[in-house]
Design a protein around this motif. Structure first.
Motif, PDB file in Angstrom:
ATOM      1  N   LEU A   1      -1.849  -9.400 -30.331  1.00  0.00           N
ATOM      2  CA  LEU A   1      -2.483  -8.187 -30.837  1.00  0.00           C
ATOM      3  C   LEU A   1      -3.285  -7.540 -29.721  1.00  0.00           C
ATOM      4  CD1 LEU A   1      -3.873  -9.485 -34.267  1.00  0.00           C
ATOM      5  CD2 LEU A   1      -1.942  -7.938 -33.951  1.00  0.00           C
TER       6      LEU A   1
ATOM      7  N   SER B   1      -2.624 -12.112 -41.576  1.00  0.00           N
ATOM      8  CA  SER B   1      -1.254 -11.676 -41.816  1.00  0.00           C
ATOM      9  C   SER B   1      -1.063 -10.278 -41.235  1.00  0.00           C
ATOM     10  CB  SER B   1      -0.963 -11.666 -43.311  1.00  0.00           C
ATOM     11  OG  SER B   1      -1.053 -12.969 -43.852  1.00  0.00           O
ATOM     12  N   PRO B   2       0.094 -10.006 -40.607  1.00  0.00           N
ATOM     13  CA  PRO B   2       0.283  -8.707 -39.946  1.00  0.00           C
ATOM     14  C   PRO B   2       0.165  -7.518 -40.886  1.00  0.00           C
ATOM     15  CG  PRO B   2       2.347  -9.954 -40.060  1.00  0.00           C
ATOM     16  CD  PRO B   2       1.254 -10.892 -40.444  1.00  0.00           C
ATOM     17  N   SER B   3       0.422  -7.720 -42.172  1.00  0.00           N
ATOM     18  CA  SER B   3       0.317  -6.616 -43.128  1.00  0.00           C
ATOM     19  C   SER B   3      -1.111  -6.388 -43.612  1.00  0.00           C
ATOM     20  CB  SER B   3       1.217  -6.886 -44.341  1.00  0.00           C
ATOM     21  OG  SER B   3       0.799  -8.055 -45.022  1.00  0.00           O
TER      22      SER B   3
ATOM     23  N   ARG C   1      -4.209 -12.896 -31.794  1.00  0.00           N
ATOM     24  CA  ARG C   1      -2.866 -13.087 -32.334  1.00  0.00           C
ATOM     25  C   ARG C   1      -2.920 -12.940 -33.848  1.00  0.00           C
ATOM     26  NH1 ARG C   1      -4.233 -16.625 -28.947  1.00  0.00           N
ATOM     27  NH2 ARG C   1      -4.872 -18.103 -30.527  1.00  0.00           N
ATOM     28  N   GLU C   2      -1.825 -12.445 -34.423  1.00  0.00           N
ATOM     29  CA  GLU C   2      -1.743 -12.419 -35.880  1.00  0.00           C
ATOM     30  C   GLU C   2      -1.133 -13.718 -36.375  1.00  0.00           C
ATOM     31  OE1 GLU C   2       1.473 -12.452 -36.792  1.00  0.00           O
ATOM     32  OE2 GLU C   2       2.574 -10.741 -36.006  1.00  0.00           O
TER      33      GLU C   2
ATOM     34  N   LYS D   1      -4.370  -5.383 -42.715  1.00  0.00           N
ATOM     35  CA  LYS D   1      -5.217  -4.752 -41.712  1.00  0.00           C
ATOM     36  C   LYS D   1      -6.689  -4.873 -42.098  1.00  0.00           C
ATOM     37  CE  LYS D   1      -1.939  -1.399 -39.820  1.00  0.00           C
ATOM     38  NZ  LYS D   1      -1.755   0.007 -39.403  1.00  0.00           N
TER      39      LYS D   1
ATOM     40  N   THR E   1      -2.991 -20.271 -40.918  1.00  0.00           N
ATOM     41  CA  THR E   1      -2.078 -19.231 -41.399  1.00  0.00           C
ATOM     42  C   THR E   1      -1.243 -19.673 -42.595  1.00  0.00           C
ATOM     43  OG1 THR E   1      -0.434 -19.953 -39.780  1.00  0.00           O
ATOM     44  CG2 THR E   1      -1.933 -18.204 -39.107  1.00  0.00           C
TER      45      THR E   1
ATOM     46  N   TYR F   1      -6.742  -1.849 -36.826  1.00  0.00           N
ATOM     47  CA  TYR F   1      -6.415  -3.138 -36.207  1.00  0.00           C
ATOM     48  C   TYR F   1      -6.198  -4.202 -37.276  1.00  0.00           C
ATOM     49  CZ  TYR F   1     -11.238  -4.696 -37.103  1.00  0.00           C
ATOM     50  OH  TYR F   1     -12.434  -5.056 -37.710  1.00  0.00           O
ATOM     51  N   VAL F   2      -5.538  -5.274 -36.862  1.00  0.00           N
ATOM     52  CA  VAL F   2      -5.342  -6.463 -37.688  1.00  0.00           C
ATOM     53  C   VAL F   2      -6.268  -7.547 -37.164  1.00  0.00           C
ATOM     54  CG1 VAL F   2      -3.708  -8.272 -38.381  1.00  0.00           C
ATOM     55  CG2 VAL F   2      -2.952  -5.891 -38.228  1.00  0.00           C
TER      56      VAL F   2
END
Length: 679
Positions: free
Chosen positions: A619, A661-663, A612-613, A665, A99, A655-656
């Motif tokens: 998630l 990264s959460p932004s 997980r993000e 998608k 990440t 979904y991600v």
């Protein structure tokens, strides 16, 4: 339970098969394989290696935009931040892209033998910056046991890419041949043109030129929102020539050069995010190329199959900050930030690898031994402002893998010895500028064929990740990191079965299950959550991989690939947490039907859980449906034409992606169409 099973195994066993002549001439590797086909993907049977091959047909069928996007269908492989060449990363069994950085040195990526994509760049992907249509095959080796001919410190695995040859288009006979491919993708109005021109003036010479241009606009997610920072335009080319000569054509010389360039204007510096964030936007030029010269001597002797591979990989990234794009502009921290985003980067790796494969017998034992020597120099321009110290890393390695067969048993020891010298490009304020380190590492695979198509296998492997240029620095944590090597061991145990006429006359069925456990300690590449200077004490990860393929005589087929796993990271104070980079639990099922070689229809279902993000938040489960069709008309002027149709994320799932990264998608519903014509 898995830990006790693997640690308590006093004997590791693995399959041994008699190999056909074609397999004996394959690229030197470990534990020769027999390839059986049930559906789209060929499964390797008869090997202790967790090995998956994505061939040229599947490369075309998947119509992927990046290599990372192509191989995320392999068990245990995670595509991190996924839809652009600069941002996407490859994570295998929880190691590789993470990440923060595009690489953690625990996977190796090679293009025709050239080492690429291994720099720990902040907020940039693996640097596997190339186009999928340049390649005829992508091979993924998971874990450590198959890595000793490719590098040290490899925990996640190896990704090997093999470029196309002119003979792929001329049919292996003198003359001209080639192909033209056009693709269109509805999501982002993406399009691709890829041209191959092959020429064999004689049986001993062949030349190939490929030019591919890929263009993609910003994508749309399942909820209809725009996925920022997802557009790109990448021209790529490949030039390759091979000469075969000598008595009985025993010698060959191959030269290949590939290059991919992107000239992006006013784009986010942070490739993992979807907007500029605090870093703002930049004009960024990314230029990546690889040149490989390989000599092979393969006379009519079992004792010699000599290869010498000389490679050079070069990547340059040039940045220019866009004034006014950062919200920090005008604050006291802004001058430091501008220095970071304006800092250009360059990485050059020159490597010479020489190997020989020998087949011989000592009494009742048959040997298939690969021995080699490798010298490598990596040079990185100093870029301290962007957290990338400059310097030179010289490495020298010796390695040996000996597959010893005794009846139904096979014992395969593997060893690698490597030395490293790192010299800083700048003075380290009175500290040493040169750091030396060496390590001896290796593994053992034992194999047994139980007969009737059933076998069991296993392996144990130990490797060390020697310090890297990124570890240079004057701080106490930097000095600690460059003074030690990361260590890991991996245990694997599994079974497989293959047979014909299993459930119906004329069918084929292959299934393979593999348990693995990895422990990493003396950690230098991961810090305790919330700290930048205190490293984790150790990491334990384990999992189960399953691959299966079934095909019937009438053309119906089923392919399955799945992974279950988890991991724990341990802090120095005795506390622990879920391993932040663990792959998700994932199952991929493809149901299809082939009508000879003319028509192939398939429905693919991909379900992922325990996700997980990038920031650690959980998630929900995701299920994505894809449809694919390939039509090969073989009449008149349509002969040599292939039409492919894909409908991805049919239900527009919002979904991600796991570890993304959460932004950022995942793309929503996408229609893909491609037309290829061979000539």
């Amino acid at each position: 339970m898995l830990t006790h099973l693997l640690r308590g195994s006093t004997a590791l066993v693995c399959l041994s098969l008699a190999l056909p002549a074609a397999a004996q001439d394959a690229d030197p590797g470990f534990l020769g394989t027999l390839i059986l086909t049930g559906g789209k993907r060929d499964l390797s049977f008869g090997t202790a290696l967790p090995r998956t091959v994505v061939d040229e047909e599947e490369i075309q069928d998947r119509q992927a935009s990046t290599v990372a996007q192509l191989i995320d269908s392999v068990p245990g492989v995670t595509l991190v931040n996924g839809t652009t060449p600069q941002g996407s990363g490859i994570n295998i069994r929880g190691f590789g892209a993470n990440t923060t950085n595009g690489s953690d040195q625990k996977i190796a990526v090679q293009i025709d033998g050239a080492s690429v994509g291994s720099e720990e760049l902040y907020r940039i992907g693996t640097q596997l910056f190339t186009d999928p249509l340049l390649y005829r095959e992508v091979e993924v080796l998971r874990g450590t046991i198959g890595s000793f001919a490719y590098g040290s410190g490899i925990v996640g695995g190896v990704v090997k890419l093999e470029t196309k040859d002119a003979s792929d288009f001329t049919g292996g006979v003198p003359g001209f041949g080639g192909s033209q491919t056009l693709e269109y993708s509805s999501n982002g109005d993406g399009w691709v043109s890829s041209t191959n021109l092959g020429w064999m003036p004689s049986a001993g010479a062949e030349f190939l030129l490929n030019y591919s241009l890929r263009d993609q606009g910003n994508l749309t997610a399942g909820d209809g929102t725009t996925i920022g920072n997802s557009k790109f335009r990448t021209p790529s080319y490949l030039a390759k020539g091979t000469f075969t000569f000598g008595q009985d054509d025993a010698q060959s010389l191959t030269l290949s050069h590939s290059r991919t360039v992107a000239d992006d204007k006013d784009v986010p510096y942070d490739q993992f995010g979807t907007d500029g964030g605090m870093f703002g936007n930049v004009d960024r030029l990314t230029d990546t190329d690889q040149t490989v010269l390989e000599y092979r001597f393969n006379p009519a002797s079992d004792l010699f199959d000599l290869r010498a591979n000389l490679s050079y990989a070069d990547q340059q990234i040039e940045y220019d900050y866009i004034p006014g794009s950062s919200p920090l502009e005008g604050t006291p921290t802004f001058p430091f930030l501008v220095d970071t985003v304006n800092a250009d980067q360059r990485y050059e790796t020159t490597k010479l690898t020489m190997t020989n494969r020998a087949l011989f017998e000592t009494g009742a034992v048959s040997h298939d031994m690969l021995a080699g020597v490798e010298a490598q120099r990596r040079v990185r321009a100093d870029n301290t402002a962007a957290g990338a110290p400059g310097g030179t890393n010289d490495r020298f390695a010796l390695f040996m893998v000996d597959e010893m067969t005794m009846g139904r048993f096979t014992v395969t020891p593997a060893l690698r010895y490597e030395t490293s010298r790192i010299e800083s490009a700048t003075n380290l304020a009175g500290l040493p500028n040169i750091y030396d380190k060496d390590a001896l590492m290796g593994g053992l695979a034992l194999a047994h064929d139980l007969g009737n198509g059933l076998s069991v296998f296993g392996s144990a492997a130990y490797t060390e990740g020697l310090p890297i240029i990124d570890d240079l620095g004057t701080s106490a944590s930097a000095q600690r990191r460059i003074g030690i090597s990361e260590k890991s061991h991996t245990f694997e145990l599994g079974a497989e079965y293959t047979g014909t006429d299993v459930f119906a006359r004329g069918d084929t069925f292959t299934i393979r299950g593999n348990l693995y456990q990895t422990e990493l300690w003396d950690i230098t590449s991961y810090t305790v959550s919330g700290s930048t200077t205190t490293e984790l004490d150790h990491v334990d990860s384990h999992g189960f991989e399953l691959e299966a393929s079934y095909g019937m005589a009438n053309g119906f087929y089923v392919d399955f690939a799945g992974h279950l796993g988890n991991g724990t990271e341990f802090n120095p104070d005795g506390t622990n947490a879920t391993w932040r980079n663990s792959p998700a639990d994932r199952a991929q099922l493809a149901l299809g039907k082939k009508w000879d070689d003319r028509l192939d229809l398939s429905w693919e279902i991909v379900h992922a859980a325990d996700r997980r993000e990038a920031l650690g938040a959980g998630l929900p489960d995701s299920t994505v449906h894809n449809l694919r069709a390939t039509w090969r008309p073989d009449e008149g002027w349509l002969d040599g034409t292939e039409v492919r149709f894909g409908l991805e994320n049919i239900l527009d799932e919002d979904y991600v992606g796991h570890l993304s990264s959460p932004s950022r998608k995942a793309p929503g519903r996408t229609v893909k169409v491609s037309l290829s014509k061979s000539f």
